[in-house]
Design an enzyme around this catalytic site. Sequence first.
Site, PDB file in Angstrom:
ATOM      1  CD  GLN A  97      64.409  37.445   8.316  1.00  0.00           C
ATOM      2  OE1 GLN A  97      64.581  36.793   9.226  1.00  0.00           O
ATOM      3  NE2 GLN A  97      63.775  37.134   7.520  1.00  0.00           N
ATOM      4  CE1 TYR A 176      59.991  33.337  15.478  1.00  0.00           C
ATOM      5  CE2 TYR A 176      60.291  33.413  13.106  1.00  0.00           C
ATOM      6  CZ  TYR A 176      60.466  32.843  14.307  1.00  0.00           C
ATOM      7  OH  TYR A 176      61.399  31.688  14.526  1.00  0.00           O
ATOM      8  NE  ARG A 223      62.001  34.552   3.554  1.00  0.00           N
ATOM      9  CZ  ARG A 223      62.257  33.331   4.226  1.00  0.00           C
ATOM     10  NH1 ARG A 223      62.343  32.906   5.142  1.00  0.00           N
ATOM     11  NH2 ARG A 223      62.657  32.393   2.993  1.00  0.00           N
ATOM     12  N   GLY A 311      67.443  28.337   0.471  1.00  0.00           N
ATOM     13  CA  GLY A 311      67.904  28.331   1.994  1.00  0.00           C
ATOM     14  C   GLY A 311      68.736  27.075   2.223  1.00  0.00           C
ATOM     15  NE  ARG A 312      64.970  22.529   4.662  1.00  0.00           N
ATOM     16  CZ  ARG A 312      63.934  23.647   4.449  1.00  0.00           C
ATOM     17  NH1 ARG A 312      64.234  24.174   3.456  1.00  0.00           N
ATOM     18  NH2 ARG A 312      63.233  23.654   5.220  1.00  0.00           N
TER      19      ARG A 312
END
Length: 356
Positions: A97, A176, A223, A311-312
């Site tokens: 990424q 971002y 993304r 994810g987690r």
Amino acid sequence: MTLFNSYQLGDLTLPNRVVMAPMTRIRAAAGGLATPSMATYYAQRATAGLIVTEGVQPSLIGQSNPGTPGLHTDEQVTAWRQVTAAVHANGGRIFAQIMHGGRVSHPDTTGMQPVAPSAIPAVGDVFTPTGPQPAPMPRALETTEVPEHAQSYAQAARRAVDAGFDGVELHGANGYLISQFLSSNGNLRTDRYGGSVANRIRFAVEAAAATVEAVGAHRSGIRLSPGATFGGLRETDIPELYTALLTELARLGLAYVHLEATTDEETLVRLRRAWPGTLIMNPTVPMSPKQTGRDDAGHWLGLGADLISFGRAFLANPDLVERLRNGLPIAPVDEATYYQGGDAGYLTYSTYQYTA
């Protein structure tokens, strides 16, 4: 169709539809170098259909947090090769990424004033080598400077392929740089990169187009987090903005779009219809304590997603695919070890232990 059917992504055959989502872990060595521990961490999770790494800065000024890896020096390329080799040796596939922090950075981290579409600081603190500090005032990019930052994604993509990655994901989400250009209140430009929807999507499209030219559409994904409010950003025209963006990205033939569940389901389903290619869906809102499970995955596969990112759940469960496949318990993650460095809470999670 289930999570455990194979899927053809470009020239990659994924053995299942489970994607490891990108998650910052702050474990890189000085100089933004990947480490042997990072190689072990990703290789442990190589049963995922696809791994997407933590955010990797494409330039020094693009670095957001201390302790994150880069792809802008020859030394960084060399360091990443141990990671990609380890994942491939375990039968996996891995995309890097590419993440330019924009205004979400600090001079104490990079030695430079952050840059952004407009001279508007992020809301809240940013991480620095000495701990959280208020987000600094960024410098607004001159019109003539913007293309070089779009090109930085492509330059990092070339280095990623040289390092052995199967492709790259542009980080266009979570506040971002790409997200800052898309926003209604973080981008107050009056040139060709600001104002109208067509202008605000321009930077994202230019970054994606440059990346496609550099490494091929089959190696390029993006993304996005429609409607997200990270760092105080706002988007006031979410369906129009993202439909326009996806329409332009479709012309480039990207390998995939990776959406976060940061707006309402109706809008996300509309965006699924607007995107003709592969869709990765992340059903859990970032920073939520909730972990994505099989029911969430099944729901979004039913709504048209092709792949589901977790994810987690991948942090504490290196064997997540098998746990999901066999209905085994999903181990909880120790949040205190997310960013603390070292191998504790990084390499210390085990696979499921069957009892006699």
